[in-house]
Write a protein that holds these residues in place. Structure first.
Motif, PDB file in Angstrom:
ATOM      1  N   GLY B 228       0.815  -1.204   0.000  1.00 44.40           N
ATOM      2  CA  GLY B 228       0.000   0.000   0.000  1.00 44.40           C
ATOM      3  C   GLY B 228       0.851   1.256   0.000  1.00 44.40           C
ATOM      4  O   GLY B 228       2.082   1.194   0.008  1.00 44.40           O
ATOM      5  N   PRO B 229       0.182   2.414  -0.029  1.00 48.07           N
ATOM      6  CA  PRO B 229       0.907   3.686  -0.062  1.00 48.07           C
ATOM      7  C   PRO B 229       1.435   4.086   1.321  1.00 48.07           C
ATOM      8  O   PRO B 229       1.008   3.531   2.334  1.00 48.07           O
ATOM      9  CB  PRO B 229      -0.167   4.677  -0.514  1.00 48.07           C
ATOM     10  CG  PRO B 229      -1.449   4.076  -0.019  1.00 48.07           C
ATOM     11  CD  PRO B 229      -1.269   2.586  -0.079  1.00 48.07           C
ATOM     12  N   THR B 230       2.344   5.045   1.345  1.00 46.81           N
ATOM     13  CA  THR B 230       2.741   5.651   2.613  1.00 46.81           C
ATOM     14  C   THR B 230       1.613   6.565   3.089  1.00 46.81           C
ATOM     15  O   THR B 230       0.706   6.901   2.328  1.00 46.81           O
ATOM     16  CB  THR B 230       4.015   6.499   2.451  1.00 46.81           C
ATOM     17  OG1 THR B 230       3.803   7.444   1.407  1.00 46.81           O
ATOM     18  CG2 THR B 230       5.216   5.630   2.107  1.00 46.81           C
ATOM     19  N   GLY B 231       1.674   6.969   4.350  1.00 46.60           N
ATOM     20  CA  GLY B 231       0.712   7.952   4.850  1.00 46.60           C
ATOM     21  C   GLY B 231      -0.551   7.360   5.420  1.00 46.60           C
ATOM     22  O   GLY B 231      -1.452   8.097   5.815  1.00 46.60           O
ATOM     23  N   ILE B 232      -0.651   6.036   5.483  1.00 46.31           N
ATOM     24  CA  ILE B 232      -1.817   5.431   6.105  1.00 46.31           C
ATOM     25  C   ILE B 232      -1.392   4.206   6.925  1.00 46.31           C
ATOM     26  O   ILE B 232      -0.584   3.390   6.486  1.00 46.31           O
ATOM     27  CB  ILE B 232      -2.906   5.048   5.078  1.00 46.31           C
ATOM     28  CG1 ILE B 232      -4.187   4.604   5.809  1.00 46.31           C
ATOM     29  CG2 ILE B 232      -2.423   3.973   4.098  1.00 46.31           C
ATOM     30  CD1 ILE B 232      -5.431   4.570   4.925  1.00 46.31           C
ATOM     31  N   GLY B 233      -1.907   4.152   8.139  1.00 47.66           N
ATOM     32  CA  GLY B 233      -1.683   3.007   9.005  1.00 47.66           C
ATOM     33  C   GLY B 233      -3.010   2.617   9.621  1.00 47.66           C
ATOM     34  O   GLY B 233      -4.033   3.264   9.388  1.00 47.66           O
ATOM     35  N   ALA B 282      -6.411   5.273   1.573  1.00 51.89           N
ATOM     36  CA  ALA B 282      -7.311   4.189   1.980  1.00 51.89           C
ATOM     37  C   ALA B 282      -7.722   3.358   0.765  1.00 51.89           C
ATOM     38  O   ALA B 282      -7.810   2.129   0.841  1.00 51.89           O
ATOM     39  CB  ALA B 282      -8.547   4.761   2.676  1.00 51.89           C
ATOM     40  N   VAL B 283      -7.932   4.039  -0.348  1.00 53.83           N
ATOM     41  CA  VAL B 283      -8.247   3.337  -1.600  1.00 53.83           C
ATOM     42  C   VAL B 283      -7.081   2.431  -1.993  1.00 53.83           C
ATOM     43  O   VAL B 283      -7.260   1.253  -2.326  1.00 53.83           O
ATOM     44  CB  VAL B 283      -8.551   4.353  -2.725  1.00 53.83           C
ATOM     45  CG1 VAL B 283      -8.658   3.656  -4.074  1.00 53.83           C
ATOM     46  CG2 VAL B 283      -9.826   5.133  -2.409  1.00 53.83           C
ATOM     47  N   GLY B 284      -5.873   2.999  -1.914  1.00 49.52           N
ATOM     48  CA  GLY B 284      -4.677   2.227  -2.262  1.00 49.52           C
ATOM     49  C   GLY B 284      -4.479   1.045  -1.327  1.00 49.52           C
ATOM     50  O   GLY B 284      -4.119  -0.058  -1.760  1.00 49.52           O
ATOM     51  N   LEU B 285      -4.715   1.277  -0.051  1.00 43.94           N
ATOM     52  CA  LEU B 285      -4.536   0.197   0.930  1.00 43.94           C
ATOM     53  C   LEU B 285      -5.563  -0.915   0.690  1.00 43.94           C
ATOM     54  O   LEU B 285      -5.240  -2.102   0.781  1.00 43.94           O
ATOM     55  CB  LEU B 285      -4.655   0.753   2.356  1.00 43.94           C
ATOM     56  CG  LEU B 285      -4.421  -0.242   3.492  1.00 43.94           C
ATOM     57  CD1 LEU B 285      -3.067  -0.942   3.349  1.00 43.94           C
ATOM     58  CD2 LEU B 285      -4.494   0.470   4.847  1.00 43.94           C
TER      59      LEU B 285
END
Lengths: 172, 410
Positions: B228-233, B282-285
């Motif tokens: 997934g992308p950075t910036g989301i956990g 969130a979409v990417g995750l």
């Protein structure tokens, strides 16, 4: 892409293999100052003994402890050899000259692409002019290639920053 | 191999990059993983078609944006088998999720002298927030030690947990790859009356994760290590503990009402999501969860066990006593993370030579200085595997190790 030989000059490897002034000094009277590279966990210890009887004070003795990579260890070794017996004013000039040599590319990070690199190289000349004329970096010149590997600059400056802190500790 | 790695590699555009005419060998996925085209496309499509702020507008694309955000949450919920979407809180990364627990739950429920048990395997993200809390509340930190081969030494677990209020530990070490006995530890914590918090940042990307089977109260992980992308956990929490945790950050999105005298916070999970959330992330995750589900997490694990066995065997055969690989030797109890030392070449020097071979490996303390002290090293080189790695990658690193040996042969 700069090659390994740009970074690991023979004189650097020589200081890494046979570090000068490696060891400890009894503290006190010597001051003991620790430096850390938070990126890699390297630790360096600078033991410094000043001769206060002379004016200005001189570096009577210096020993280097701790462990690190070839760049941090060789830089510390060369530094110890360069500052031993020097007055604090001379050490200050030397530090300024060395850090000048090292700081140049920090401004032009991330240094991607040939254009940027050329910019950095021309900048090097500009900054050299600011370095006090009578300062001879000698062996330390070999570390100039480090600036082409920006991540390693902190390795090269670790011992110098620790020395500066040590001098502050010793004179305050 | 259980995965078709050749075809998986093609899903990751960055892996097709060449530097100086040579292919890139990426062995730093414990640091951050590469992203498949499916994730990049999902994020681009969101921005190109539906970008708007969420939970506000009445217009069509705002509805779509809200749906995209909450759709990502539902995919994460399913991926870790959380009971409901409200148990999945989005944070910036795992570090922020763990800070949320320490700062909000910890500050509300812990006081001077309360024991909090950590393990010596922990990443700084699961240490420093507790140090910070100790500074303000006076909690007492206790440590589960590690054995010389990098496993948790649970001999004194009962004594350590006696009176403890919290057990917070890693499900998989980011330095050694050690898999810890999560269910056993969670049960032991609960038996002692302590809250069980799991840092699953290295686990969720590599091993099928069922938070309900674990039984943990909180589970934290990050998106960028699992394609997934950075910036989301993510912070997973049970209803009980999330309800008992005061809001962390205050602002828009997390409120029910605001007056000049105060505020009422909204319901889960938005109570912990102040401000505009990471919508595209969130979409990417969500797309990353789909991608890994498509590969099959059991197949992912099987692939990594096989490649871990190959890595340990081939490096040991080729370099013998010249190489020291830290951590458990048995692939079944570890993930594909290899911290190693080669001769007396400093890891920084080693990975500098690797770079000449386009081999991407991290050197340093890996944000786990207490563990490094226990191992008696300042730094190691660390190679780590993922779904797109194969034996060729390991062989390329081995060639680079040999080149470093030649270069630094004194």
């Amino acid at each position: 892409m700069p090659g390994l030989e740009d970074l690991y000059r023979e004189i650097i490897l020589d200081h890494y293999r046979s570090p000068r002034n490696k060891g400890e000094l009894e503290s006190p009277p010597a001051t003991r100052t620790e430096g850390f590279n938070p990126l890699c966990g390297d630790e360096i210890v600078v033991y410094l003994e000043l001769d206060d009887s002379s004016e200005p004070p001189t570096v009577e003795d210096i020993k280097i402890g701790g462990q690190g990579c070839s760049i941090s260890q060789s830089s510390a070794s060369m530094m110890s050899a360069a500052v031993k017996g020097k007055t604090l004013a001379e050490v200050k000039d030397l530090t300024k000259a060395f850090k000048g040599m090292m700081s140049i590319h920090e401004q032009s990070l991330p240094g991607e692409g040939a254009g940027k690199e050329e910019e950095g190289d021309s900048g090097l000349g500009d900054l050299e002019a600011e370095i006090p004329e009578d300062v001879k970096l000698g062996d330390l010149e070999a570390l100039r290639g480090v600036v082409k590997f920006p991540v390693r600059i902190k390795c090269a400056t670790l011992s110098w920053n620790t020395l500066a802190q040590g001098i502050e500790d010793a004179t305050s | 191999m259980t995965l078709d790695v050749a075809s998986i590699k093609k899903d990751f555009p960055l892996l097709a990059r060449e530097i100086d005419g040579k292919r890139l060998v990426y062995l730093d996925s414990a640091n951050t993983s590469q992203k498949p085209q499916q994730v990049l496309d999902a994020m681009a499509t969101y921005y190109e078609n539906s970008n708007a702020n969420v939970h506000r507008g009445t217009y069509r694309i705002a509805e779509e944006a809200t749906h995209a955000l909450e759709g990502g949450r539902a995919k994460v919920r399913s991926f870790i088998n959380a009971p409901a979407d409200r148990n999945v809180v989005f944070s910036k990364n795992a570090t922020e999720a763990l800070n949320l627990v320490a700062r909000s739950w910890g500050a509300a429920h812990l006081s001077a002298g309360d024991p909090v048990v950590l393990s010596e395997l922990e990443h700084h993200a699961n240490i420093v927030p507790w140090h910070q809390l100790a500074a303000t509340t006076g909690i007492e930190l206790r440590w589960i030690p590690v054995t010389p081969d990098g496993q948790l030494d649970l001999t004194d677990l009962d004594r350590l947990l006696d009176g403890a209020k919290v057990l917070s530990f890693s499900a998989m070490s980011n330095v050694l790859g050690t898999l810890t006995p999560v269910e056993r530890l969670v049960a032991a914590a609960h038996d002692a009356g302590a809250l069980a918090i799991v840092d699953a940042s290295q686990h969720v990307p590599h091993v099928a994760t069922d938070v309900q089977a674990w039984g943990a109260d909180f589970v934290a992980f990050t998106g960028h290590k699992l394609c997934g992308p950075t910036g989301i956990g993510v912070l997973y929490g049970t209803d009980e503990v999330l309800e008992a945790t005061p809001p962390f950050l205050g602002g828009g999105e997390m409120i029910l009402d605001v007056t000049k005298d105060g505020f009422k916070h909204t319901e889960l999970p938005w109570k912990f999501e102040a401000g505009t959330p990471p919508i595209a992330e969130a979409v990417g995750l969500g797309a990353a969860c789909d991608y890994l589900t498509g590969l099959g997490m059991d197949a992912v694990r099987e692939h990594e066990v096989e490649l871990t066995a190959y890595t340990l065997r081939s490096l040991t055969e080729r370099f013998g006593d010249d190489i020291t690989i830290h951590g458990p030797v048995e692939p079944a109890i570890r993930g594909g993370v290899f911290s190693f030392s080669y001769r007396d070449i400093h890891p920084h020097d080693l990975t500098q030579v690797f770079d000449q071979h386009n081999v991407c490996v991290r050197a340093g303390h890996h944000c786990a200085k207490p563990l490094m002290r226990e191992l008696g090293v300042n730094a190691t080189a660390r190679a780590s595997l993922y779904v797109y790695n194969d034996t060729d990658d390991i062989d390329a690193m081995a060639d680079a190790i040999e080149a470093a040996g030649d270069f630094f042969a004194f």
